[in-house]
Each structure stands twice: as C-alpha cells, then as structure tokens.
Scaffold this motif. Structure first.
Motif, PDB file in Angstrom:
ATOM      1  N   LEU A   6      45.927  67.847   9.244  1.00  0.00           N
ATOM      2  CA  LEU A   6      46.451  67.369  10.527  1.00  0.00           C
ATOM      3  C   LEU A   6      46.626  65.868  10.460  1.00  0.00           C
ATOM      4  CD1 LEU A   6      44.617  69.063  13.577  1.00  0.00           C
ATOM      5  CD2 LEU A   6      46.829  69.661  12.588  1.00  0.00           C
ATOM      6  N   ALA A   7      47.849  65.432  10.735  1.00  0.00           N
ATOM      7  CA  ALA A   7      48.165  64.007  10.781  1.00  0.00           C
ATOM      8  C   ALA A   7      47.796  63.472  12.162  1.00  0.00           C
ATOM      9  CB  ALA A   7      49.652  63.816  10.520  1.00  0.00           C
ATOM     10  N   PRO A   8      47.732  62.152  12.309  1.00  0.00           N
ATOM     11  CA  PRO A   8      47.455  61.581  13.628  1.00  0.00           C
ATOM     12  C   PRO A   8      48.393  62.178  14.685  1.00  0.00           C
ATOM     13  CG  PRO A   8      47.408  59.848  11.997  1.00  0.00           C
ATOM     14  CD  PRO A   8      47.847  61.105  11.283  1.00  0.00           C
ATOM     15  N   ALA A   9      47.813  62.574  15.814  1.00  0.00           N
ATOM     16  CA  ALA A   9      48.505  63.144  16.985  1.00  0.00           C
ATOM     17  C   ALA A   9      48.785  64.639  16.874  1.00  0.00           C
ATOM     18  CB  ALA A   9      49.799  62.419  17.307  1.00  0.00           C
ATOM     19  N   GLU A  10      48.669  65.211  15.689  1.00  0.00           N
ATOM     20  CA  GLU A  10      48.919  66.648  15.573  1.00  0.00           C
ATOM     21  C   GLU A  10      47.755  67.431  16.163  1.00  0.00           C
ATOM     22  OE1 GLU A  10      51.665  68.007  11.941  1.00  0.00           O
ATOM     23  OE2 GLU A  10      49.820  67.073  11.256  1.00  0.00           O
ATOM     24  N   ARG A  11      48.057  68.608  16.692  1.00  0.00           N
ATOM     25  CA  ARG A  11      47.034  69.541  17.170  1.00  0.00           C
ATOM     26  C   ARG A  11      47.185  70.874  16.459  1.00  0.00           C
ATOM     27  NH1 ARG A  11      50.503  66.994  19.630  1.00  0.00           N
ATOM     28  NH2 ARG A  11      51.120  68.553  21.166  1.00  0.00           N
ATOM     29  N   ALA A  12      46.076  71.598  16.427  1.00  0.00           N
ATOM     30  CA  ALA A  12      46.103  72.968  15.940  1.00  0.00           C
ATOM     31  C   ALA A  12      45.000  73.719  16.653  1.00  0.00           C
ATOM     32  CB  ALA A  12      45.880  73.023  14.436  1.00  0.00           C
ATOM     33  N   GLU A  13      45.269  74.974  16.977  1.00  0.00           N
ATOM     34  CA  GLU A  13      44.204  75.843  17.460  1.00  0.00           C
ATOM     35  C   GLU A  13      43.889  76.805  16.336  1.00  0.00           C
ATOM     36  OE1 GLU A  13      44.760  77.599  21.314  1.00  0.00           O
ATOM     37  OE2 GLU A  13      46.042  75.947  21.956  1.00  0.00           O
ATOM     38  N   ILE A  14      42.599  76.945  16.053  1.00  0.00           N
ATOM     39  CA  ILE A  14      42.202  77.877  14.996  1.00  0.00           C
ATOM     40  C   ILE A  14      41.143  78.842  15.519  1.00  0.00           C
ATOM     41  CG2 ILE A  14      42.759  76.229  13.144  1.00  0.00           C
ATOM     42  CD1 ILE A  14      39.753  75.754  12.791  1.00  0.00           C
ATOM     43  N   LEU A  15      41.123  80.032  14.916  1.00  0.00           N
ATOM     44  CA  LEU A  15      40.077  81.012  15.208  1.00  0.00           C
ATOM     45  C   LEU A  15      39.202  81.146  13.971  1.00  0.00           C
ATOM     46  CD1 LEU A  15      42.057  83.885  17.017  1.00  0.00           C
ATOM     47  CD2 LEU A  15      40.851  81.937  18.043  1.00  0.00           C
ATOM     48  N   LEU A  16      37.901  81.076  14.187  1.00  0.00           N
ATOM     49  CA  LEU A  16      36.948  81.219  13.090  1.00  0.00           C
ATOM     50  C   LEU A  16      36.069  82.416  13.409  1.00  0.00           C
ATOM     51  CD1 LEU A  16      35.523  80.039  10.517  1.00  0.00           C
ATOM     52  CD2 LEU A  16      34.106  78.702  12.094  1.00  0.00           C
ATOM     53  N   ASP A  17      36.027  83.380  12.490  1.00  0.00           N
ATOM     54  CA  ASP A  17      35.252  84.608  12.719  1.00  0.00           C
ATOM     55  C   ASP A  17      33.839  84.431  12.173  1.00  0.00           C
ATOM     56  OD1 ASP A  17      34.231  87.094  13.024  1.00  0.00           O
ATOM     57  OD2 ASP A  17      35.778  88.131  11.848  1.00  0.00           O
ATOM     58  N   LEU A  18      32.865  84.412  13.073  1.00  0.00           N
ATOM     59  CA  LEU A  18      31.475  84.208  12.660  1.00  0.00           C
ATOM     60  C   LEU A  18      30.667  85.500  12.734  1.00  0.00           C
ATOM     61  CD1 LEU A  18      30.866  80.820  14.512  1.00  0.00           C
ATOM     62  CD2 LEU A  18      31.211  81.147  12.064  1.00  0.00           C
ATOM     63  N   SER A  19      31.385  86.652  12.814  1.00  0.00           N
ATOM     64  CA  SER A  19      30.654  87.904  13.056  1.00  0.00           C
ATOM     65  C   SER A  19      29.768  88.320  11.877  1.00  0.00           C
ATOM     66  CB  SER A  19      31.616  89.032  13.441  1.00  0.00           C
ATOM     67  OG  SER A  19      32.597  89.178  12.445  1.00  0.00           O
ATOM     68  N   GLU A  20      30.048  87.785  10.693  1.00  0.00           N
ATOM     69  CA  GLU A  20      29.194  88.120   9.544  1.00  0.00           C
ATOM     70  C   GLU A  20      27.928  87.252   9.495  1.00  0.00           C
ATOM     71  OE1 GLU A  20      29.882  90.690   7.392  1.00  0.00           O
ATOM     72  OE2 GLU A  20      31.468  91.053   8.886  1.00  0.00           O
ATOM     73  N   TYR A  21      27.859  86.269  10.361  1.00  0.00           N
ATOM     74  CA  TYR A  21      26.696  85.371  10.347  1.00  0.00           C
ATOM     75  C   TYR A  21      25.586  85.931  11.222  1.00  0.00           C
ATOM     76  CZ  TYR A  21      29.402  81.801   7.939  1.00  0.00           C
ATOM     77  OH  TYR A  21      30.139  81.113   7.019  1.00  0.00           O
ATOM     78  N   LYS A  22      24.358  85.628  10.836  1.00  0.00           N
ATOM     79  CA  LYS A  22      23.213  86.058  11.631  1.00  0.00           C
ATOM     80  C   LYS A  22      22.685  84.880  12.422  1.00  0.00           C
ATOM     81  CE  LYS A  22      21.576  89.698   8.564  1.00  0.00           C
ATOM     82  NZ  LYS A  22      22.562  89.384   7.478  1.00  0.00           N
ATOM     83  N   SER A  23      21.998  85.179  13.469  1.00  0.00           N
ATOM     84  CA  SER A  23      21.369  84.135  14.260  1.00  0.00           C
ATOM     85  C   SER A  23      20.488  83.277  13.350  1.00  0.00           C
ATOM     86  CB  SER A  23      20.536  84.779  15.374  1.00  0.00           C
ATOM     87  OG  SER A  23      20.018  83.764  16.178  1.00  0.00           O
ATOM     88  N   GLY A  24      20.614  81.963  13.473  1.00  0.00           N
ATOM     89  CA  GLY A  24      19.843  81.063  12.612  1.00  0.00           C
ATOM     90  C   GLY A  24      20.661  80.508  11.460  1.00  0.00           C
ATOM     91  N   GLU A  25      21.833  81.121  11.202  1.00  0.00           N
ATOM     92  CA  GLU A  25      22.675  80.609  10.112  1.00  0.00           C
ATOM     93  C   GLU A  25      23.657  79.570  10.653  1.00  0.00           C
ATOM     94  OE1 GLU A  25      22.588  84.237   6.938  1.00  0.00           O
ATOM     95  OE2 GLU A  25      24.191  84.319   8.437  1.00  0.00           O
ATOM     96  N   GLN A  26      24.236  78.836   9.742  1.00  0.00           N
ATOM     97  CA  GLN A  26      25.173  77.800  10.185  1.00  0.00           C
ATOM     98  C   GLN A  26      26.329  77.629   9.209  1.00  0.00           C
ATOM     99  OE1 GLN A  26      22.512  73.996   8.740  1.00  0.00           O
ATOM    100  NE2 GLN A  26      22.435  74.576  10.872  1.00  0.00           N
TER     101      GLN A  26
END
Ligand code: C2O
Ligand code: CU
Ligand code: CU
Length: 469
Positions: free
Chosen positions: A277-297
């Motif tokens: 992303l260059a200055p002023a550009e925007r993007a919306e992204i989706l990140l799937d965290l369903s494989e992560y367990k509570s306590g992970e990062q």
C-alpha cells in the motif's frame, strides 16, 4: 478464491529505511479504536457532523508528551460513517492558530466541497460543506490539503477515516462490528526525537524521498495489541503516512483476502500473502483466525517489521466464511474513452513536477468535459538524472492521486494490472520507469487537483489542477 498462488502485489517499491520495531511499550498496549462520529441529524437519509481541528498532546512513548494535531481529539480523527444517498453536512471548525483545509479523499463531490487548497479554513472560522453521497460502499479518508503545508499537518496527526455503506455492504456476509471484528487501522510512521517530539524538520533526504519515520504508529499506538475471537476479522487499512510504502503480511505466512481497494469492494476476494500500500491507498482485508486457539497470536508486519500483535483471547461459537463473490463492477472500455492525456512525473526533491510544471493556484492545467470517459497515461521518469548520479537514491516511486473521482487501472507497464488493482481506485503507485493507464469518468463539476501523494512532493509542487465543466 482467485489468485491464491500468484503474487498479486504490484512491483515492490524499495524503501531505503526500514521501520524499527519499538520495544519501549510492549507491555499490554491496547490498540486504540477511533470512535464513530455522532450523526446529529436523526432523519433518514440525512447526516450532520461536527469536526473540530485542534492541537493536542499524545503520549506515544511512556512518560513523553508529543505535540500533535487531531480532529475532535489530540491525534487523528473520529470515523465519519454515512450511507449511499445521504445528504451530508459537516461543520468544520478550525481552532488552530494557522490555516487548514479538510479534503475528503476519494469522495465524489463538486469542486467547492472537495476541501482542496482553494477551500482554506482560517484560524477560528468554520467551513460548512454539504454533499450527497453518490458512490458505493468504501473506506475513504479525510485530511488537510493546505497549499505547501499538507505534509506537516498530516504528519502531526490530521487524518481520519470516512466510511460509506450501502445495500451491498449491508447484505455481504462479512464482519461489521466496529472495533470488534471490523477494525480500522490508520498507519503513520514517525521520527521521534529524544524527548518524544515529532518535529517536522525536513532534511535533504526527506526532501528527496519524502519523510520516512523510523517508528510505526497505528491508530496512535506503537506496537499495539488487538484482542479478538478466533474467527474471521476484517481490517480496514489506511496508509496515512507521508511517504512510506508498506508491504503488509503476517508472521505466520498467513494467507488473507483483500476484499476492497480505495473506492470499494473488489468483484471477488483476492487471496494473498503480501499486500503493498502506497501513501493514501486503502485496502480492506479478511484474516481467518479460526484455526487459532485462545492464547495464540499472530503479528501484522511491514516486510519483516512487527506492526501489531493480534491476540486470540476467546473461541468463537459461530463460524464465518470468506465470501468469494463480492460485488459487480461496471466494465470500463478503453474504446469508450473520448480522449487520452499524458502525465509525466519527473524531477527530484524541490524540482519534482508533472509534465514539466509545478503547482500554480492560478493555472488550470487540464480542461475536462463532465460525464466524459478519459484515458490518462501516467508515467514516472524520475530515475537517473542528477539524483541518480549523485547516488542520493535509486528509486523515486510516485503515488498518483486524482480528486473527485474513482478510476480504474487498465494497464500497468503494458499488461493487465494485478487482480487487486482492478477495482475502484483513487491513488495508484507509479514506480520508477513505470507507465500506468487509467480510465476516469468525470461526473462532478468544478476545480480539482491531481498530484503525487508523497506529501513532501505534493508540497514541493508536484500537483496540477483540472477543471470539469
Ligand atoms: Cu489525499 Cu489531494 O489528497
Ligand atoms: Cu484526494
Ligand atoms: Cu512523488
């Protein structure tokens, strides 16, 4: 899903100075979430907002106070959220002891409402623009645009997001809970002095490359932490930096999906592992965290530098998918363009220019007929020359931005642009020796700017004006 294995990012633009990750604040430093600005008009189809441009103090680094600027607060601004079709009024009060303007970056409004360098708001006065929202759901932003002074005011914190929602965005099965699974991320980079100041004193290299900070600040926090459930989360990324080009990725080599570019949703989700992303550009992204367990990062990074830690703190009971089809985007055909214009960006430092000219408030550079489709051919000839010979720099990318429109990129260096650049855009990175062709339909009348969005280049005069009649 398309594009899963190909590298969908445009040519990488090298930035000389990498970000250093800041360790000073690593003990539980929560990501601030900019609030949604209160709409004072409860009537259906209407909206009215109050914005106050003010100076303030922000504690980015523990125990150190930094002088900053903000809208309705000390740093950055609240999120203005409107619906397509709304009649919007904004009361912008300038309480600074200097002039400013408020430009709605990406918004399709007539020239007088655009908030460019002609719509100056004097100290202690109020500007009251009005406009009707006439474009699809998108993540836009607002920031000052004072002639020759944009860089300093944005750097000190004047930037806020502007959301448009519509029937499509309300029907799409994507995360929508503000601050919970729909997360705004305004990213700026700063250069702090010993005592925590962010003074805007440009050195020789800043004048060449634009000001590159050494520390990333996200929504006002350094190395913040975001707590979420193990589900799909939506990140709305704004590169609000003066000059830095980011290459976003996650430390687990996670695949994520871009669903929107500058001016709205893409036709389909685009799977990727890296996003520039260059200055002023925007993007919306989706990140799937369903494989992560509570306590992970997982960590959001710029190349190899950590920007933000995402902590999974709770397991979700529901499961969301990532939609493949998002929206229909109308086709733009080059054969429908009535005219082609060329924009050559060249020069270094104080000499940066477009078509050999520097900004002149009293000169209209291009005259355009309303409702006509045009092809603009934008090239970057800044390489070589004096700067190159002196070894000051080997690359001068210029993100080219056009006011009052959303355009489509039809060609990047003779080829179709990457899939995530085929949606609505208002800013396009043009790297060294690159040539980009875009199609623009001008629907709003008035005087507008086009310019390089490296703010030090803009302030040095790398800007021109067009008149739509
Ligand atoms: Cu984001 Cu002319 O500006
Ligand atoms: Cu703009
Ligand atoms: Cu530039």
């Amino acid at each position: 899903m398309i594009g899963a294995d190909e590298d969908v990012s445009r040519n990488e633009v090298s930035t000389d100075d990498p970000l250093i990750s800041n360790n000073q604040n690593e003990n539980g430093n929560k990501l601030p979430i900019p609030p949604l600005l209160e709409n004072k008009n409860s009537e259906e189809g209407k909206a009215e907002f109050d914005l106050e441009v003010q100076s303030g103090k922000t504690e980015f680094i523990k125990g150190k106070e930094t002088d900053t600027l903000g809208y309705n607060g000390d740093y950055l601004g609240p999120i203005i959220k409107v619906n397509k079709g709304d009649d919007v009024k904004v009361n912008v009060k300038n309480t600074l002891d200097e002039q400013t303007t408020v430009h709605w970056h990406g918004l399709e409004v007539i020239g007088e409402m655009d908030g460019g360098p002609h719509q100056v708001i004097n100290s202690n006065s109020t500007w009251k623009p009005q406009f009707t929202i006439d474009q699809p759901a998108s993540t836009l932003w607002y920031h000052p645009h004072l002639l020759d002074k944009t860089g300093e005011q944005v750097y000190k914190g004047l930037a806020g997001l502007f959301y448009i929602e519509d029937e499509v965005s309300s029907k799409l099965d994507i995360p929508k809970e503000h601050g919970v699974d729909d997360i705004p991320l305004v990213i700026q980079d700063k250069r702090f002095t010993e005592n925590g100041d962010v003074s805007y004193n440009l050195n020789m290299r800043d004048r060449m490359n634009g000001l590159l900070g050494d520390t990333a600040v996200i929504n006002g926090a350094i190395s913040p932490e975001l707590d979420v459930k193990n589900e799909v989360i939506r990140l709305r990324l704004l590169n609000g930096s003066n000059a830095r080009d980011y290459k976003f990725n996650f430390n687990d080599n996670n695949e994520f999906n871009q669903i929107a570019s500058d001016g709205g949703f893409l036709e389909e989700s685009v799977a990727m592992k890296n996003l520039s992303l260059a200055p002023a550009e925007r993007a919306e992204i989706l990140l799937d965290l369903s494989e992560y367990k509570s306590g992970e990062q997982v960590t959001l990074r710029d190349s190899n530098n950590n920007l933000m830690t995402i902590n999974v703190v709770e397991e979700s009971s529901t499961k969301k998918n990532i939609p493949e089809k998002l929206v229909e985007i109308e086709d733009y055909n080059r054969t429908d363009a009535v005219r082609s214009r060329e924009f050559v960006m060249s020069g270094m430092g104080p000499m940066v220019n477009i078509n050999g000219k520097q900004m002149d408030m009293n000169r209209i550079d291009e005259k355009i007929n309303v409702d006509e489709l045009e092809e603009w051919v934008i090239s970057n000839e800044s390489s070589g020359g004096m700067g190159g010979m002196m070894g000051m720099m080997d690359s001068t990318p210029h993100p080219f931005h056009v006011h009052g429109v959303q355009f489509r990129i039809i060609e990047r260096n003779g080829a179709k642009p990457p899939i995530n650049e085929q949606g609505w855009k208002d800013t396009v990175m043009v790297g060294n020796d690159e040539e980009v062709k875009i199609l623009i339909n001008f629907t709003k009348k008035g005087e507008f700017m086009y310019h390089c969005h490296i703010l030090e280049h803009e302030d040095a005069g790398m800007m021109g004006q067009f008149l739509v009649e």
